[in-house]
Scaffold this active site. Sequence first.
Site, mmCIF file in Angstrom:
data_model
loop_
_atom_site.group_PDB
_atom_site.id
_atom_site.type_symbol
_atom_site.label_atom_id
_atom_site.label_comp_id
_atom_site.label_asym_id
_atom_site.label_seq_id
_atom_site.Cartn_x
_atom_site.Cartn_y
_atom_site.Cartn_z
ATOM 1 N N LYS A 13 -1.412 4.633 20.434
ATOM 2 C CA LYS A 13 -1.340 4.411 18.984
ATOM 3 C C LYS A 13 0.113 4.491 18.487
ATOM 4 C CE LYS A 13 -2.127 4.069 14.683
ATOM 5 N NZ LYS A 13 -2.470 2.826 14.046
ATOM 6 N N CYS A 36 1.983 4.923 7.586
ATOM 7 C CA CYS A 36 1.953 5.028 9.053
ATOM 8 C C CYS A 36 3.316 4.890 9.724
ATOM 9 C CB CYS A 36 0.976 4.004 9.625
ATOM 10 S SG CYS A 36 -0.718 4.366 9.157
HETATM 11 N N1 LIG Z 1 -3.974 4.244 6.349
HETATM 12 C C1 LIG Z 1 -3.834 3.467 7.412
HETATM 13 O O1 LIG Z 1 -3.540 2.285 7.323
HETATM 14 C C2 LIG Z 1 -4.062 4.028 8.786
HETATM 15 C C3 LIG Z 1 -4.252 3.159 9.873
HETATM 16 C C4 LIG Z 1 -4.460 3.687 11.140
HETATM 17 C C5 LIG Z 1 -4.448 5.057 11.319
HETATM 18 N N2 LIG Z 1 -4.226 5.880 10.264
HETATM 19 C C6 LIG Z 1 -4.248 7.331 10.496
HETATM 20 O O2 LIG Z 1 -5.527 7.817 10.092
HETATM 21 C C7 LIG Z 1 -5.403 9.125 9.521
HETATM 22 C C8 LIG Z 1 -5.948 9.120 8.114
HETATM 23 O O3 LIG Z 1 -5.148 8.262 7.330
HETATM 24 P P1 LIG Z 1 -5.591 7.816 5.858
HETATM 25 O O4 LIG Z 1 -4.590 6.829 5.399
HETATM 26 O O5 LIG Z 1 -7.021 7.464 5.861
HETATM 27 O O6 LIG Z 1 -5.394 9.212 5.075
HETATM 28 P P2 LIG Z 1 -5.847 9.583 3.601
HETATM 29 O O7 LIG Z 1 -4.850 10.566 3.110
HETATM 30 O O8 LIG Z 1 -6.112 8.355 2.807
HETATM 31 O O9 LIG Z 1 -7.252 10.319 3.806
HETATM 32 C C9 LIG Z 1 -7.405 11.539 4.435
HETATM 33 C C10 LIG Z 1 -8.561 12.274 3.759
HETATM 34 O O10 LIG Z 1 -8.888 13.442 4.525
HETATM 35 C C11 LIG Z 1 -9.303 14.460 3.613
HETATM 36 N N3 LIG Z 1 -9.274 15.752 4.306
HETATM 37 C C12 LIG Z 1 -8.214 16.516 4.621
HETATM 38 N N4 LIG Z 1 -8.611 17.616 5.274
HETATM 39 C C13 LIG Z 1 -9.965 17.539 5.405
HETATM 40 C C14 LIG Z 1 -10.952 18.369 6.000
HETATM 41 N N5 LIG Z 1 -10.618 19.488 6.650
HETATM 42 N N6 LIG Z 1 -12.239 17.992 5.913
HETATM 43 C C15 LIG Z 1 -12.572 16.850 5.281
HETATM 44 N N7 LIG Z 1 -11.691 16.027 4.705
HETATM 45 C C16 LIG Z 1 -10.391 16.365 4.767
HETATM 46 C C17 LIG Z 1 -8.326 14.301 2.464
HETATM 47 O O11 LIG Z 1 -8.821 14.912 1.299
HETATM 48 C C18 LIG Z 1 -8.243 12.772 2.353
HETATM 49 O O12 LIG Z 1 -9.206 12.263 1.453
HETATM 50 C C19 LIG Z 1 -3.908 9.468 9.632
HETATM 51 O O13 LIG Z 1 -3.683 10.169 10.801
HETATM 52 C C20 LIG Z 1 -3.252 8.111 9.683
HETATM 53 O O14 LIG Z 1 -2.006 8.156 10.345
HETATM 54 C C21 LIG Z 1 -4.058 5.401 9.001
#
Ligand SMILES: NC(=O)c1ccc[n+]([C@@H]2O[C@H](COP(=O)([O-])OP(=O)(O)OC[C@H]3O[C@@H](n4cnc5c(N)ncnc54)[C@H](O)[C@@H]3O)[C@@H](O)[C@H]2O)c1
Length: 454
Positions: free
Chosen positions: A214, A270
């Site tokens: 990743k 990211c």
């Molecule tokens: N956004 C993207 O385009 C993308 C693409 C691929 C991978 N990722 C990866 O995926 C992961 C998530 O990214 P995202 O953009 O969705 O993040 P985000 O911030 O939009 O969402 C994360 C969510 O997790 C919740 N959260 C935190 N701790 C928690 C817990 N203990 N229990 C339940 N919920 C909890 C937060 O309140 C938040 O709503 C990251 O590691 C990111 O690097 C993101």
Amino acid sequence: MKITIVGSGYVGLVTAACLAEMGNDIFCLDVDEKKISMLNQGQIPIYEPGLEEMITRSVQLGRLKFSTDIEASVAHGTVQFIAVGTPPDEDGSADLKYVLAAAKNIGQYMTEPKIVVDKSTVPVGTADKVKAELARVLALRGVSIDFSVVSNPEFLKEGAAIDDFMKPDRIVIGHESDSSGMQAKALMEKIYAPFNRNHNRILCMSVRSAELTKYAANAMLATRISFMNELANLADIVGADIEMVRQGIGSDSRIGYSFLYAGTGYGGSCFPKDVQALSITGKEHGQSMDILNAVEHVNNKQKMTLVNKVHHHYGADLSGKKFSIWGLAFKPNTDDMRAAPSRVIIRELLLAGAQIVAHDPVAGKEALHALNQDMADHPNLMKNVVLVSEPMDALVDSDGLIIVTEWKAYRSPNFDQIKNLLKSPVVFDGRNLYEPDGMNQLGFKYFGIGRKSS
Ligand SMILES: NC(=O)c1ccc[n+]([C@@H]2O[C@H](COP(=O)([O-])OP(=O)(O)OC[C@H]3O[C@@H](n4cnc5c(N)ncnc54)[C@H](O)[C@@H]3O)[C@@H](O)[C@H]2O)c1
């Protein structure tokens, strides 16, 4: 299949919606009560094309629910996807506190075997930490329950996330080779079977390889962007056109056309954090990641390129000048303002005394929130920022148009109208949307990135 998604952000919601669409029974957990309450009222907290319709459909069919009830979420799914944020820590490494909190919760409440899936982007070795946390909590409870930890990184792109999830280039499954690891692999293959019908997209590998894959993907893409930005700056100096160079090298099948656009630097949730985190992983293991460090350095400089062009044209002091900004989100089709180049650009212009009138098709609310944070040391300057709901409204009496995000709505505008509305017909195009010669013929002073400037 009964599946729990921990974290209802960009990745969690898209994963939940797509798995529910295939008939699975999905429980979506978040610790953010406001977010869950919005979702339960039928409102989607993020902008992602197509997501709202899918979520509404699955909720109505009873295949998707949202809750803050941790115990119920752990009870629900045999498979527990962790899709929480992994923001940068103070030193740039990935902060694993949310991932480990999710693991702790699972360990706290599980009463039967679970497969825990790391979908968040996490550094190599995180699955071992998740395993250790689960084992620690189970030991504290004095119980012995089987579990397996799988790495299943997500490659979706915001703005095209549903399509990416539904028709992925690849599905990476990192699993262990013992019997519970093999069972976990089989279950993951079953979950992804509906997305794997046209040809096999599943790549099974070790957990550590999956974790590194990743970061390697994002680091490679970021490298291409910084490479092109550096070349574009050279093209500006030597009088070459980066658009022609892009086509000249993209036509080589070993290079290809993707991710070769010069611009205002990469942003988003990211690339910036993942490049940094991978560099720190190298450092922690005694290996300096020289290429990645340069990629980040070039990117940070690139966010200033448009600002430097504005100063070059108007001087250091921008007091009394008004600039129109088109596009605030870090890329089109999202409202995500995390590390968006527009934030750096607007802050610099405000500090130089300028007024800003900005338009973005969807990111306005998020942008105001982000800019208020960025300008916390100069809150009085926020009165110099106005957001408008129509692109043309941003141009009235402005000293120049600055294009930061390449939304489709900006690609073919009425140039006569733009010229009439602007006080001076100057365009700083951070996305190379227009042709320099054509713009000059229309009477604009046009500054692109790595193109012939007027
Ligand atoms: N956004 C993207 O385009 C993308 C693409 C691929 C991978 N990722 C990866 O995926 C992961 C998530 O990214 P995202 O953009 O969705 O993040 P985000 O911030 O939009 O969402 C994360 C969510 O997790 C919740 N959260 C935190 N701790 C928690 C817990 N203990 N229990 C339940 N919920 C909890 C937060 O309140 C938040 O709503 C990251 O590691 C990111 O690097 C993101």
